[in-house]
Design an enzyme around this catalytic site. Structure first.
Site: not given
Length: 537
Positions: A167, A198, A276
């Site tokens: 993402h 992911d 992230s």
């Protein structure tokens, strides 16, 4: 007069009625760390008037009070806490420790150094990822949205590659990376994007980027209460950030970005927007996971989730084996638990037999040729399945049997034992990736559409529903579309759900202007599927 006197001391804090405690809610949903809607602005600490008065107040009169004499053997501040809570393994090494870049040594190799018996992570391998996104407009599929920029974290692995979250580079137009302590941003190339897990893999063609950078080494799956250190570039500053915690849970988690369920770690270290893609290290300085999402809810705090090494290794080996990302296979069946004793008796199960009942089989899955509805799946690859759908996982732990399926690759074969009409049957099936009637994501591809006579035909996907009805599309979308999303299975490999999204007003379509998101079942009496850029009978 006595009540009107001004009392000395700190003014008591008046509780805000809006901040009253509420009972814990059961409707807790996982939110994507990188989602803009979940970025919470933390208010800056304001300077109180009492603190300002302290600095400007006059020196008090009189003799100063005599300080109490400290005891020779002072008691600990928290005598009630066990020694494990105050273990040095939970402490973060400071910037003056040996081998820490910027502390007098100048950013050298960190792995292998230790402070108090703890190996420091290789923080020089952690990079900052800059991405420019240009998302497609699913409501107006012939155009794109305004581009925007984001920053996240990543880390260097062997083979001149960089790992980050999928993402973080979704719908990318340009990706750049910057090393720790450097002022240069290097242009990166995206090698593979694993939407389900992911994870994304990048590389940099400039040789200067790889000078003085050692790749991160992966470690084994940690155990509960093992210390972890999350390193990245979260919101709140520009330099590298380190947070510490422990592994508090290991189970099958819902991956929000990929709408899948894979193995995951829950930790109590803070994971904020920008973390992230950053690595999570253990005490030995080895990477045990990638930070990717956290739980955003008013009743919880410091609950973060990490992609563990088995999922990471699966992604890397899949790319190396096929030179592309092929995905995680799943068993294309719907099943139910067999915990009810009457249900087990009705299915002719013996007292020593355990398993799960197959409710439906995906017609497009390879196992549709051998498995049937009401079959009792007893084992997968020789591992017995319990009545609640779990299998043994390490010492004293159990996990969903889908974990066994996720360890396979697309095209691998698996042995399945089922109970059918009181007879035990053994099958050898070939696993494949699952395709939904309404896909959860478009894997970075722009939406397909077709316009004829002002009618805009397009296929329904979760991004399309989110674009049309907002983030609460599960409540706002038409019931018929939601029923297809939750319960329908494709009857053929090329079946898709086609709708007339809107009608562009023209003289040729007078009277049809009010058609919005209406499913197309047939065209001139023939069933319709949507293929590429045109309608096909």
């Amino acid at each position: 007069m006595e009540d009107a006197k001004r009392k000395r001391g700190r003014k008591p804090k008046v509780p805000n009625p809006s901040e009253a405690l509420e009972s814990p809610s059961s409707n807790i949903a996982l939110d994507d760390v990188f989602s803009v809607s979940n970025v919470e602005i933390i208010p800056s600490t304001t300077t109180s008037t009492s603190a300002a008065a302290t600095t400007t107040a006059a020196r008090p009169r009189g003799r100063p009070k005599k300080l109490p004499k400290l005891p020779e053997n002072p008691e600990p501040l928290h005598p009630q806490l066990p020694p494990a809570i105050l273990s040095p393994s939970r402490r973060i090494p400071n910037g003056n420790a040996t081998g820490v870049g910027g502390g007098g040594g100048g950013g050298g190799e960190l792995s292998g150094d230790s402070v108090g018996g703890r190996v420091l992570p290789a923080m020089d391998a952690v990079v900052k990822v800059f991405c420019v996104h240009t998302e497609p407009n699913f409501s107006l599929p012939w155009q794109r949205k305004r581009q925007y920029s984001s920053s996240s974290s990543g880390f260097v692995i062997g083979g001149r590659r960089v790992l980050t979250n999928a993402h973080s580079v979704e719908h990318y137009t340009q990706v750049k990376v910057k090393k720790r302590g450097s002022d240069t941003k290097y242009l990166a190339t995206v090698l593979a994007i694993g939407t389900e897990c992911d994870i994304a893999m990048l590389t940099v063609n400039d040789d200067e980027f790889w000078e003085g950078v050692s790749p991160v080494e992966f470690g084994e799956l940690p155990a509960l209460q093992d210390a972890v250190t999350v390193v990245g570039y979260p919101i709140g500053g520009d330099t590298i950030s380190v947070t510490s915690g422990v592994v508090s849970r290991i189970e099958i988690l819902s991956y929000v970005h990929g709408s899948t369920e894979l193995l995951g770690l829950q930790i109590d270290a803070a994971i904020n927007s920008g973390n992230s893609g950053g690595p999570a290290f253990n005490d030995k300085g080895s990477c045990v996971g990638i930070a990717f999402q956290s739980l955003k809810h008013e009743d919880v705090e410091n609950i973060g989730y990490v992609i563990p090494t088995p999922v990471i290794q699966h992604f890397i080996q899949d790319y190396e084996k096929n030179e592309a990302y092929t995905g995680f296979p799943i068993l294309g069946v719907e099943w139910q638990k067999m915990e009810n004793p009457d249900l087990r008796t009705a299915m002719s199960m013996k007292p020593d037999q355990k398993g799960v009942r197959i409710r439906r089989v995906d017609p497009t899955a390879p196992e549709s040729g051998v498995l049937k509805s009401s079959d009792i799946m007893l084992s997968f690859d020789g591992v017995d399945i319990a009545n609640d759908g779990t299998v043994p996982f390490r010492h004293g732990e159990r996990i969903g049997f889908s974990y066994l399926v996720s360890q396979k690759y697309s095209g691998d074969s698996s042995a399945i034992k089922v109970l059918r009409d009181s007879e035990i049957l053994n099958f050898n099936i070939k696993l494949a990736s699952h395709r939904r009637l309404i896909p959860a994501h478009n894997k970075g591809r722009p939406p397909s559409y077709y316009i004829i006579a002002g009618f805009v035909f397009t296929i329904v996907s979760v991004p399309y529903l989110r674009s049309e009805y907002g983030k609460d599309y599960e409540y706002e979308a038409p019931v018929k579309l939601l029923d297809k999303l939750l319960h329908s299975m494709p009857q053929s490999p090329d079946e898709q759900l086609v709708v007339v999204s809107q009608v562009l007003v023209s003289d040729i379509n007078i009277g049809y202007e009010d058609i919005v998101n209406t499913q197309v079942l047939a065209f001139n009496g023939s069933n319709v599927i949507f293929c590429g850029m045109g309608l096909v009978r």
